[in-house]
Design an enzyme around this catalytic site. Structure first.
Site, PDB file in Angstrom:
ATOM      1  CE  LYS A  10      37.985  30.923 -35.594  1.00 38.53           C
ATOM      2  NZ  LYS A  10      39.266  30.753 -34.951  1.00 38.53           N
ATOM      3  NE  ARG A  56      38.965  35.264 -29.680  1.00 41.48           N
ATOM      4  CZ  ARG A  56      38.270  35.528 -30.785  1.00 41.48           C
ATOM      5  NH1 ARG A  56      37.705  34.564 -31.458  1.00 41.48           N
ATOM      6  NH2 ARG A  56      38.163  36.780 -31.209  1.00 41.48           N
TER       7      ARG A  56
HETATM    8  N1  PMM Z   1      39.830  33.553 -33.965  1.00 47.19           N
HETATM    9  C1  PMM Z   1      39.453  34.754 -34.399  1.00 47.19           C
HETATM   10  C2  PMM Z   1      39.947  35.930 -33.804  1.00 47.19           C
HETATM   11  N2  PMM Z   1      40.798  35.862 -32.755  1.00 47.19           N
HETATM   12  N3  PMM Z   1      42.020  34.550 -31.221  1.00 47.19           N
HETATM   13  C3  PMM Z   1      42.418  33.353 -30.793  1.00 47.19           C
HETATM   14  N4  PMM Z   1      43.283  33.251 -29.763  1.00 47.19           N
HETATM   15  N5  PMM Z   1      41.990  32.193 -31.366  1.00 47.19           N
HETATM   16  C4  PMM Z   1      41.132  32.206 -32.413  1.00 47.19           C
HETATM   17  O1  PMM Z   1      40.784  31.114 -32.906  1.00 47.19           O
HETATM   18  C5  PMM Z   1      40.695  33.461 -32.915  1.00 47.19           C
HETATM   19  C6  PMM Z   1      41.177  34.648 -32.285  1.00 47.19           C
HETATM   20  C7  PMM Z   1      38.487  34.760 -35.559  1.00 47.19           C
HETATM   21  O2  PMM Z   1      37.572  35.708 -35.631  1.00 47.19           O
HETATM   22  P1  PMM Z   1      36.291  36.030 -34.646  1.00 47.19           P
HETATM   23  O3  PMM Z   1      36.792  37.008 -33.647  1.00 47.19           O
HETATM   24  O4  PMM Z   1      35.303  36.632 -35.547  1.00 47.19           O
HETATM   25  O5  PMM Z   1      35.860  34.761 -34.039  1.00 47.19           O
END
Ligand code: PMM
Length: 306
Positions: free
Chosen positions: A243, A282
């Site tokens: 991020k 994640r």
């Molecule tokens: N961040 C992204 C997408 N989905 N889901 C959860 N639970 N937590 C997160 O911080 C989160 C998410 C941001 O985008 P990316 O898929 O490109 O990392």
């Protein structure tokens, strides 16, 4: 006929390897390890995600990426079909489902435990039907409140992420006096709606929503106060991978680090989150985070030397 998927004893009589004809056991949430933090690998089946530059935009490349993470040891594979980056355009539920369903089916068939990253109840329902086991809703129930009924009736684990606004408006809503306190209070409000719909405490996994209506300093403050989130009594998931606040931290000569240059810092956040007792992280690059959770688990183990 797919002899790999055929029931035992029903495949071609000439097959020299009967064991290959056994269907793989279906991965179940209840069977996830409980003695360490889990690693969730990210597969964005999108042309426009900030973090992996649309590398897995086709079903084949997304399945290959998911399988690589699964075989590397990822506990959960999170499949999404819509970019959540600030300013991202909405995609229709039909397009979203065309992107994710074949990928989920293939990963489930290979034995992976899959979560669906969506803000839409219809996509979550289709994903569960395709074998996904967890619903990951970054909208925190704000886009489709009917998601609550699906979570209640399906009994699926639900990742409740804190967010204000949507992809277009969230950056302008990052105003807090006490970010951890306000995030907790807002999560409690959504959690109560889930309870009212019949969702159980066990089903809810709390995510601080790093980068979703938070600036860099607010993300760090949330990480420094994970214990306030833990006080809600649910499992905690941390999504810091690649991020922007990590890019800012790693700035060299006035230039923020590119998303792919943020994986070591991501693994460091994994180690710290795991040591503090997070249920899962994640991440895009699962290998370093798998090592980091082992380090954290060993550090947290009782001392054995004299
Ligand atoms: N961040 C992204 C997408 N989905 N889901 C959860 N639970 N937590 C997160 O911080 C989160 C998410 C941001 O985008 P990316 O898929 O490109 O990392």
């Amino acid at each position: 006929m797919d002899s790999l998927a055929a029931a035992p004893g029903t495949g071609p009589a000439t097959s020299p390897l009967p064991i290959l004809r056994k269907p793989r056991p279906v991965a179940r949430f209840e069977d996830l390890p409980t003695d360490r933090t889990l690693v969730m690998g990210i597969v964005n089946v999108t042309p426009d995600s900030f973090s992996d530059g649309g590398k897995h935009a086709t079903a084949d490349t997304a399945i290959a990426a998911g399988l690589r993470m699964f075989y590397a040891g990822a506990d959960i594979i999170d499949v999404g079909g819509e970019s959540t980056r600030p300013g991202a355009e909405d995609v229709s539920p039909e397009v979203e489902q065309q992107r994710v369903i074949p990928v989920i089916e293939a990963l489930v068939k290979a034995g992976a435990l899959v979560s669906i990253d969506t803000v839409r109840a219809s996509t979550a329902a289709a994903a569960l039907k395709a074998g996904a086991a967890i619903i990951n809703d970054v909208s925190g129930l704000t886009i489709e409140p009917e998601m609550a009924e699906l979570v209640a009736s399906s009994k699926a684990p639900y990742i409740l992420t804190h967010r204000r606004g949507d992809a277009r408006t969230m950056n302008s809503l990052a105003e807090y006096k006490d970010v951890a306190g306000e995030v907790v209070a807002e999560l409690v409000g959504v959690r109560d709606k889930l309870y009212a719909a019949g969702v159980s405490q066990e089903q809810i996994i709390i995510d601080p929503g790093l980068g979703f209506a938070k600036n860099d300093a607010q993300n760090w403050e949330l990480l420094q106060n994970l214990d306030q989130l833990e006080s809600l009594g649910h499992r905690i998931l941390v999504g810091a991978s690649r991020k922007r606040f990590l890019g800012t931290l790693l700035t060299v000569a006035g230039k923020s680090a590119a998303p792919q240059e943020r994986d070591a810092a991501t693994a460091a956040i994994t180690a710290i989150s795991a040591y503090r007792g997070a249920w899962a992280v994640r991440v895009h690059d699962v290998g370093p985070s798998l090592d980091a959770v082992k380090v954290a688990a060993r550090m947290a183990a009782p001392r054995t030397s004299q």
